[in-house]
Design a protein around this motif. Structure first.
Motif, PDB file in Angstrom:
ATOM      1  N   MET A 169       0.842  -1.178   0.000  1.00  0.00           N
ATOM      2  CA  MET A 169       0.000   0.000   0.000  1.00  0.00           C
ATOM      3  C   MET A 169       0.884   1.235   0.000  1.00  0.00           C
ATOM      4  O   MET A 169       1.735   1.406   0.863  1.00  0.00           O
ATOM      5  CB  MET A 169      -0.900  -0.030   1.239  1.00  0.00           C
ATOM      6  N   ARG A 170       0.681   2.081  -0.962  1.00  0.00           N
ATOM      7  CA  ARG A 170       1.482   3.288  -1.119  1.00  0.00           C
ATOM      8  C   ARG A 170       0.972   4.393  -0.194  1.00  0.00           C
ATOM      9  O   ARG A 170      -0.231   4.609  -0.069  1.00  0.00           O
ATOM     10  CB  ARG A 170       1.372   3.736  -2.571  1.00  0.00           C
ATOM     11  N   LYS A 171       1.911   5.105   0.459  1.00  0.00           N
ATOM     12  CA  LYS A 171       1.544   6.221   1.340  1.00  0.00           C
ATOM     13  C   LYS A 171       1.117   7.414   0.510  1.00  0.00           C
ATOM     14  O   LYS A 171       1.753   7.751  -0.478  1.00  0.00           O
ATOM     15  CB  LYS A 171       2.733   6.637   2.211  1.00  0.00           C
ATOM     16  N   LEU A 172       0.058   8.053   0.958  1.00  0.00           N
ATOM     17  CA  LEU A 172      -0.430   9.277   0.340  1.00  0.00           C
ATOM     18  C   LEU A 172       0.565  10.399   0.649  1.00  0.00           C
ATOM     19  O   LEU A 172       0.999  10.538   1.795  1.00  0.00           O
ATOM     20  CB  LEU A 172      -1.807   9.603   0.932  1.00  0.00           C
ATOM     21  N   PRO A 173       0.951  11.196  -0.354  1.00  0.00           N
ATOM     22  CA  PRO A 173       1.857  12.319  -0.062  1.00  0.00           C
ATOM     23  C   PRO A 173       1.219  13.256   0.966  1.00  0.00           C
ATOM     24  O   PRO A 173       0.004  13.465   0.947  1.00  0.00           O
ATOM     25  CB  PRO A 173       2.017  13.014  -1.406  1.00  0.00           C
ATOM     26  N   LEU A 174       2.029  13.814   1.864  1.00  0.00           N
ATOM     27  CA  LEU A 174       1.510  14.653   2.947  1.00  0.00           C
ATOM     28  C   LEU A 174       0.667  15.821   2.434  1.00  0.00           C
ATOM     29  O   LEU A 174      -0.357  16.154   3.013  1.00  0.00           O
ATOM     30  CB  LEU A 174       2.657  15.185   3.813  1.00  0.00           C
ATOM     31  N   GLU A 175       1.108  16.434   1.351  1.00  0.00           N
ATOM     32  CA  GLU A 175       0.372  17.601   0.847  1.00  0.00           C
ATOM     33  C   GLU A 175      -1.014  17.236   0.324  1.00  0.00           C
ATOM     34  O   GLU A 175      -1.894  18.075   0.239  1.00  0.00           O
ATOM     35  CB  GLU A 175       1.172  18.374  -0.210  1.00  0.00           C
ATOM     36  N   ASP A 176      -1.237  15.949   0.015  1.00  0.00           N
ATOM     37  CA  ASP A 176      -2.540  15.490  -0.478  1.00  0.00           C
ATOM     38  C   ASP A 176      -3.418  14.912   0.635  1.00  0.00           C
ATOM     39  O   ASP A 176      -4.601  14.665   0.430  1.00  0.00           O
ATOM     40  CB  ASP A 176      -2.359  14.425  -1.561  1.00  0.00           C
ATOM     41  N   ALA A 177      -2.838  14.696   1.792  1.00  0.00           N
ATOM     42  CA  ALA A 177      -3.566  14.073   2.903  1.00  0.00           C
ATOM     43  C   ALA A 177      -4.438  15.101   3.613  1.00  0.00           C
ATOM     44  O   ALA A 177      -4.049  16.259   3.777  1.00  0.00           O
ATOM     45  CB  ALA A 177      -2.571  13.462   3.887  1.00  0.00           C
ATOM     46  N   ASP A 178      -5.628  14.664   4.051  1.00  0.00           N
ATOM     47  CA  ASP A 178      -6.463  15.558   4.851  1.00  0.00           C
ATOM     48  C   ASP A 178      -5.989  15.492   6.308  1.00  0.00           C
ATOM     49  O   ASP A 178      -5.124  14.685   6.663  1.00  0.00           O
ATOM     50  CB  ASP A 178      -7.946  15.212   4.702  1.00  0.00           C
ATOM     51  N   GLU A 179      -6.562  16.338   7.157  1.00  0.00           N
ATOM     52  CA  GLU A 179      -6.103  16.427   8.544  1.00  0.00           C
ATOM     53  C   GLU A 179      -6.319  15.115   9.302  1.00  0.00           C
ATOM     54  O   GLU A 179      -5.501  14.721  10.125  1.00  0.00           O
ATOM     55  CB  GLU A 179      -6.796  17.591   9.268  1.00  0.00           C
ATOM     56  N   GLU A 180      -7.425  14.432   9.026  1.00  0.00           N
ATOM     57  CA  GLU A 180      -7.681  13.156   9.706  1.00  0.00           C
ATOM     58  C   GLU A 180      -6.589  12.145   9.373  1.00  0.00           C
ATOM     59  O   GLU A 180      -6.084  11.442  10.255  1.00  0.00           O
ATOM     60  CB  GLU A 180      -9.050  12.596   9.324  1.00  0.00           C
ATOM     61  N   HIS A 181      -6.205  12.092   8.109  1.00  0.00           N
ATOM     62  CA  HIS A 181      -5.137  11.186   7.686  1.00  0.00           C
ATOM     63  C   HIS A 181      -3.811  11.566   8.371  1.00  0.00           C
ATOM     64  O   HIS A 181      -3.051  10.683   8.790  1.00  0.00           O
ATOM     65  CB  HIS A 181      -4.993  11.222   6.157  1.00  0.00           C
ATOM     66  N   LEU A 182      -3.569  12.858   8.509  1.00  0.00           N
ATOM     67  CA  LEU A 182      -2.334  13.307   9.178  1.00  0.00           C
ATOM     68  C   LEU A 182      -2.330  12.889  10.647  1.00  0.00           C
ATOM     69  O   LEU A 182      -1.285  12.484  11.179  1.00  0.00           O
ATOM     70  CB  LEU A 182      -2.189  14.829   9.045  1.00  0.00           C
TER      71      LEU A 182
END
Length: 185
Positions: free
Chosen positions: A1-14
Motif C-alpha cells: 500500500m502506497r503512502k499518500l503524499p503529505l500535501e494530499d492528505a487531509d487532517e484526519e489522515h495526518l
C-alpha cells in the motif's frame, strides 16, 4: 500500500499517521492548523503568553494522544478534535492563572496597603465629582470598573485578572455603573 503524499492528505489522515509516530505528518498537521488555532485562541484570550502555552500544550497532547482520535467513525473531525483539546487547555490555563492570582492576593494581604500608582494618577486626572464617586465605590466594584472601563478588558479577561467567575464580574460591573450613576446624578 502506497503512502499518500503529505500535501494530499487531509487532517484526519495526518492525525492517523501521527499516531503511528510519523513526525513529518505531525509537522504538516501543525503547519496547516497552527495559524488558524492561534487566531481562534487569541479571540478568547488577549495574553500572548497564555496563547503560546496553550498552543504548545495542545500540540504536545495531539502528539501523545493521536491514537485516541476516533475521527469520522464518531462523526468528529480532526480539526474539531484539535479545537476541543485547545479549548480545554485554555480553560485550564485560565484556572491556573486565577489560582495564582488568589495565592498572590493572600500574600498581598500581609502587607500594609499602599495606593496604587494608577489610583494616584486617576485621582489627579479625573474631576472631583467623578473622582469622589470612584473613590466611594466599594473596592471590589472599583476594581471591576477600572479593569473593564479604564483598561478596556473584556468580561472574561477581567474575570481572569481578578480571579472571579464571569457572572460575578458582570454583576459587579452593573452594580458599579448603577452606583456611579446615582453618585453623579
Amino acid at each position: 500500500m502506497r503512502k499518500l503524499p503529505l500535501e494530499d492528505a487531509d487532517e484526519e489522515h495526518l492525525v492517523r499517521r501521527t499516531a503511528k509516530g510519523d513526525r513529518a505528518a505531525f509537522e504538516e498537521l501543525y503547519r496547516r492548523t497552527s495559524p488558524w488555532l492561534a487566531v481562534r485562541l487569541r479571540r478568547r484570550c488577549a495574553d500572548d503568553q497564555i496563547v503560546a502555552e496553550v498552543m504548545q500544550e495542545t500540540y504536545l497532547a495531539v502528539w501523545r494522544a493521536a491514537a485516541s482520535f476516533a475521527g469520522a467513525a464518531t462523526g468528529g473531525t480532526a480539526v474539531g478534535w484539535l479545537w476541543t483539546i485547545a479549548a480545554r487547555r485554555l480553560v485550564d490555563a485560565f484556572r491556573r492563572r486565577a489560582h495564582h492570582a488568589e495565592v498572590l492576593a493572600e500574600v498581598a494581604f500581609d502587607v500594609a496597603p499602599v495606593p496604587a500608582a494608577e489610583d494616584v494618577a486617576l485621582a489627579a486626572t479625573i474631576g472631583d465629582e467623578v473622582g469622589d464617586a470612584l473613590r466611594d465605590l466599594a473596592p471590589e466594584l472599583r476594581a471591576v470598573l477600572q479593569a473593564m472601563v479604564l483598561d478596556g478588558l473584556t468580561v472574561r479577561e477581567t474575570a481572569v485578572l481578578l480571579g472571579l467567575p464571569e457572572g460575578t464580574v458582570k454583576t459587579r460591573a452593573r452594580r458599579a455603573r448603577f452606583a456611579m450613576k446615582e453618585a453623579l446624578s
